[in-house]
Write a protein that holds these residues in place. Structure first.
Motif, PDB file in Angstrom:
ATOM      1  N   CYS A   1     -11.123 104.055  61.073  1.00 41.89           N
ATOM      2  CA  CYS A   1     -10.083 104.672  61.894  1.00 41.89           C
ATOM      3  C   CYS A   1      -8.909 103.709  62.004  1.00 41.89           C
ATOM      4  CB  CYS A   1     -10.612 105.008  63.294  1.00 41.89           C
ATOM      5  SG  CYS A   1      -9.321 105.550  64.441  1.00 41.89           S
ATOM      6  N   ASN A   2      -7.750 104.131  61.517  1.00 44.15           N
ATOM      7  CA  ASN A   2      -6.569 103.275  61.564  1.00 44.15           C
ATOM      8  C   ASN A   2      -6.120 102.980  62.991  1.00 44.15           C
ATOM      9  OD1 ASN A   2      -6.096 102.862  58.789  1.00 44.15           O
ATOM     10  ND2 ASN A   2      -5.116 104.867  58.600  1.00 44.15           N
ATOM     11  N   LYS A   3      -6.387 103.872  63.907  1.00 45.31           N
ATOM     12  CA  LYS A   3      -5.980 103.650  65.292  1.00 45.31           C
ATOM     13  C   LYS A   3      -6.851 102.576  65.949  1.00 45.31           C
ATOM     14  CE  LYS A   3      -4.356 106.836  68.010  1.00 45.31           C
ATOM     15  NZ  LYS A   3      -3.183 106.075  68.548  1.00 45.31           N
ATOM     16  N   ARG A   4      -8.123 102.582  65.610  1.00 45.85           N
ATOM     17  CA  ARG A   4      -9.052 101.593  66.179  1.00 45.85           C
ATOM     18  C   ARG A   4      -9.069 100.299  65.367  1.00 45.85           C
ATOM     19  NH1 ARG A   4     -13.324 104.171  65.211  1.00 45.85           N
ATOM     20  NH2 ARG A   4     -14.045 102.792  63.561  1.00 45.85           N
ATOM     21  N   ALA A   5      -9.015 100.418  64.056  1.00 44.40           N
ATOM     22  CA  ALA A   5      -9.067  99.263  63.159  1.00 44.40           C
ATOM     23  C   ALA A   5      -8.032  99.463  62.056  1.00 44.40           C
ATOM     24  CB  ALA A   5     -10.466  99.103  62.553  1.00 44.40           C
ATOM     25  N   PRO A   6      -6.798  99.010  62.266  1.00 40.92           N
ATOM     26  CA  PRO A   6      -5.716  99.264  61.304  1.00 40.92           C
ATOM     27  C   PRO A   6      -6.091  98.877  59.882  1.00 40.92           C
ATOM     28  CG  PRO A   6      -4.847  98.270  63.301  1.00 40.92           C
ATOM     29  CD  PRO A   6      -6.336  98.226  63.420  1.00 40.92           C
ATOM     30  N   GLY A   7      -5.724  99.771  58.946  1.00 41.92           N
ATOM     31  CA  GLY A   7      -5.958  99.518  57.534  1.00 41.92           C
ATOM     32  C   GLY A   7      -7.261 100.064  57.004  1.00 41.92           C
ATOM     33  N   THR A   8      -8.090 100.668  57.861  1.00 45.21           N
ATOM     34  CA  THR A   8      -9.390 101.166  57.400  1.00 45.21           C
ATOM     35  C   THR A   8      -9.336 102.603  56.904  1.00 45.21           C
ATOM     36  OG1 THR A   8     -10.020 101.818  59.648  1.00 45.21           O
ATOM     37  CG2 THR A   8     -10.654  99.613  58.926  1.00 45.21           C
ATOM     38  N   GLY A   9      -8.271 103.341  57.249  1.00 50.42           N
ATOM     39  CA  GLY A   9      -8.142 104.711  56.776  1.00 50.42           C
ATOM     40  C   GLY A   9      -8.215 105.728  57.904  1.00 50.42           C
ATOM     41  N   CYS A  10      -7.933 106.975  57.556  1.00 50.49           N
ATOM     42  CA  CYS A  10      -7.975 108.077  58.525  1.00 50.49           C
ATOM     43  C   CYS A  10      -8.831 109.201  57.944  1.00 50.49           C
ATOM     44  CB  CYS A  10      -6.576 108.599  58.834  1.00 50.49           C
ATOM     45  SG  CYS A  10      -6.570 109.999  59.989  1.00 50.49           S
ATOM     46  N   PRO A  11     -10.128 109.185  58.194  1.00 52.08           N
ATOM     47  CA  PRO A  11     -11.003 110.226  57.648  1.00 52.08           C
ATOM     48  C   PRO A  11     -10.732 111.607  58.228  1.00 52.08           C
ATOM     49  CG  PRO A  11     -12.214 108.816  59.165  1.00 52.08           C
ATOM     50  CD  PRO A  11     -10.884 108.170  58.955  1.00 52.08           C
ATOM     51  N   ALA A  12     -10.006 111.694  59.344  1.00 53.20           N
ATOM     52  CA  ALA A  12      -9.710 113.000  59.931  1.00 53.20           C
ATOM     53  C   ALA A  12      -8.819 113.840  59.022  1.00 53.20           C
ATOM     54  CB  ALA A  12      -9.045 112.826  61.290  1.00 53.20           C
ATOM     55  N   LEU A  13      -8.029 113.189  58.170  1.00 53.96           N
ATOM     56  CA  LEU A  13      -7.140 113.948  57.284  1.00 53.96           C
ATOM     57  C   LEU A  13      -7.896 114.984  56.469  1.00 53.96           C
ATOM     58  CD1 LEU A  13      -4.853 111.032  56.067  1.00 53.96           C
ATOM     59  CD2 LEU A  13      -4.071 113.084  57.266  1.00 53.96           C
ATOM     60  N   ASP A  14      -9.047 114.602  55.956  1.00 54.15           N
ATOM     61  CA  ASP A  14      -9.852 115.516  55.158  1.00 54.15           C
ATOM     62  C   ASP A  14     -11.145 115.913  55.858  1.00 54.15           C
ATOM     63  OD1 ASP A  14      -8.123 115.517  52.852  1.00 54.15           O
ATOM     64  OD2 ASP A  14      -8.840 113.477  52.449  1.00 54.15           O
ATOM     65  N   GLY A  15     -11.314 115.449  57.096  1.00 53.88           N
ATOM     66  CA  GLY A  15     -12.559 115.695  57.811  1.00 53.88           C
ATOM     67  C   GLY A  15     -12.379 116.667  58.960  1.00 53.88           C
ATOM     68  N   ALA A  16     -12.910 116.291  60.126  1.00 51.80           N
ATOM     69  CA  ALA A  16     -12.851 117.160  61.305  1.00 51.80           C
ATOM     70  C   ALA A  16     -11.518 116.949  62.014  1.00 51.80           C
ATOM     71  CB  ALA A  16     -14.011 116.829  62.238  1.00 51.80           C
ATOM     72  N   HIS A  17     -10.608 117.913  61.850  1.00 51.60           N
ATOM     73  CA  HIS A  17      -9.271 117.765  62.436  1.00 51.60           C
ATOM     74  C   HIS A  17      -8.798 119.030  63.140  1.00 51.60           C
ATOM     75  CE1 HIS A  17      -8.416 118.894  58.057  1.00 51.60           C
ATOM     76  NE2 HIS A  17      -8.160 119.987  58.761  1.00 51.60           N
ATOM     77  N   ARG A  18      -9.705 119.925  63.463  1.00 52.26           N
ATOM     78  CA  ARG A  18      -9.319 121.178  64.109  1.00 52.26           C
ATOM     79  C   ARG A  18      -8.499 120.942  65.375  1.00 52.26           C
ATOM     80  NH1 ARG A  18     -11.653 124.008  68.336  1.00 52.26           N
ATOM     81  NH2 ARG A  18     -11.215 126.269  68.397  1.00 52.26           N
TER      82      ARG A  18
END
Length: 331
Positions: free
Chosen positions: A129-146
């Motif tokens: 999670c980029n918000k929690r650990a910058p540079g790790t990515g944002c899996p919500a883009l292709d994951g659970a984002h409803r």
């Protein structure tokens, strides 16, 4: 159990001295968000500075007819305060829509504005999670984002800001007051929360060592009415899929003043400036309200599973504005 230090500050000055030069320090108010994040392992402060005893728990009338609200005013007290109910009903309604009575009795005004996203990936330390650990990515883009953003998001983050109160404050043009090593400064609440850009870990414009001390509300415009409404998955104790706060003044069937803000759509409360331009000076009709909402939401970039938020936001905005324009239709 991760050990941490604890200090109960007796003054604002003592609180500021306690956190000075300590990036691992956090201010502790009601704790309704911070303590939960500590339990999840999302937050691991080295020092908690308890600010619950500071003299920041008053609601004061200002000479110009506005209000000053201390950061430690409890949500329940703010929602029930007669000047808020009478002059800024959207603020009271937002607070009452936000949580259970028990949480409102504990949560503070400042803490409400500073609460962090409820994105599932942010709250799960086993996930990047980029918000929690910058540079790790944002899996919500292709994951659970409803439940996540359709406006103002970036390739680094699609989280939403969860505060109901912040949306209402954006519509009434509140100001946030901060105090820190550099002295006191004031920030319009519409500029207080940030869009994610490439630094989604920075939720607000607060600088290191600063304490949120108060909010001020400008005088309520004579003849203007305000309203907050929230669409959610269940009738109570749920965060907004979409929320709308609006202030509207209508004279002789024409919009004289309009302020509109959306919640649940972006990384910060979304002040709808494009919609307001359409509304000002236009007939106070549902057609005008729909055109205004469409003008704002034209910038939406929904993801795979949250496109429903766009028509939901449009319909909710039209309903709120129509109810303000003609109280007989409000329901």
């Amino acid at each position: 159990m991760k050990p941490f230090g604890y200090v109960r500050a007796a003054s604002v000055e003592e609180a500021l001295r306690a956190v000075a030069g300590q990036p691992g320090a956090r201010f502790l108010g009601g704790g309704t968000n911070l303590v939960d994040l500590m339990k999840l392992g999302v937050e691991s402060p080295e020092l908690l500075v308890d600010v619950t005893r500071l003299p920041l728990d008053r609601i004061e009338e200002l000479p110009d007819g506005g209000l000053r609200i201390g950061a430690m005013v409890r949500n329940s007290d703010l929602a029930a305060a007669a000047p808020v109910r009478d002059r800024y009903p959207a603020v009271s309604q937002a607070l009452l829509a936000g949580a259970s009575g028990q949480l409102r009795n504990t949560a503070t005004t400042g803490g409400n504005l500073l609460q962090r996203t409820r994105c599932l990936y942010f709250q799960d330390t086993a996930k990047p999670c980029n918000k929690r650990a910058p540079g790790t990515g944002c899996p919500a883009l292709d994951g659970a984002h409803r439940d996540l953003a359709v406006l103002g998001h970036s390739e680094h983050c699609v989280a939403t800001q969860p505060s109901d109160l912040a949306v209402a404050l954006a519509a009434v043009d509140a100001t946030v007051h901060l105090r820190g090593p550099g002295g006191e400064r004031s920030v319009p609440v519409t500029d207080f929360h940030r869009l994610p850009g490439d630094r989604p870990d920075q939720d607000t414009v607060i600088r290191p060592g600063e304490l949120l001390t108060a909010l001020t509300l400008p005088p309520a415009a004579p003849g203007a009415r305000s309203r907050y409404r929230k669409a959610r998955d269940r009738a109570s104790y749920a965060f907004a899929l979409v929320s709308v706060a609006a202030v509207l003044e209508v004279r002789d069937g024409v919009v004289q003043r309009a302020a509109l803000a959306f919640g649940g759509l972006a990384h910060r409360p979304w002040r709808a400036r494009a919609a307001e331009e359409v509304l000002h000076g236009a007939p106070a009709t549902e057609d005008t309200f729909a055109r205004a909402a469409d003008a704002e939401l034209a910038a939406a970039r929904p993801l795979r599973d949250n496109g429903f938020k766009v028509p939901l936001a449009r319909n909710l905005a039209v309903r709120v504005l129509a109810g303000l324009a003609d109280p007989a239709t409000d329901g």
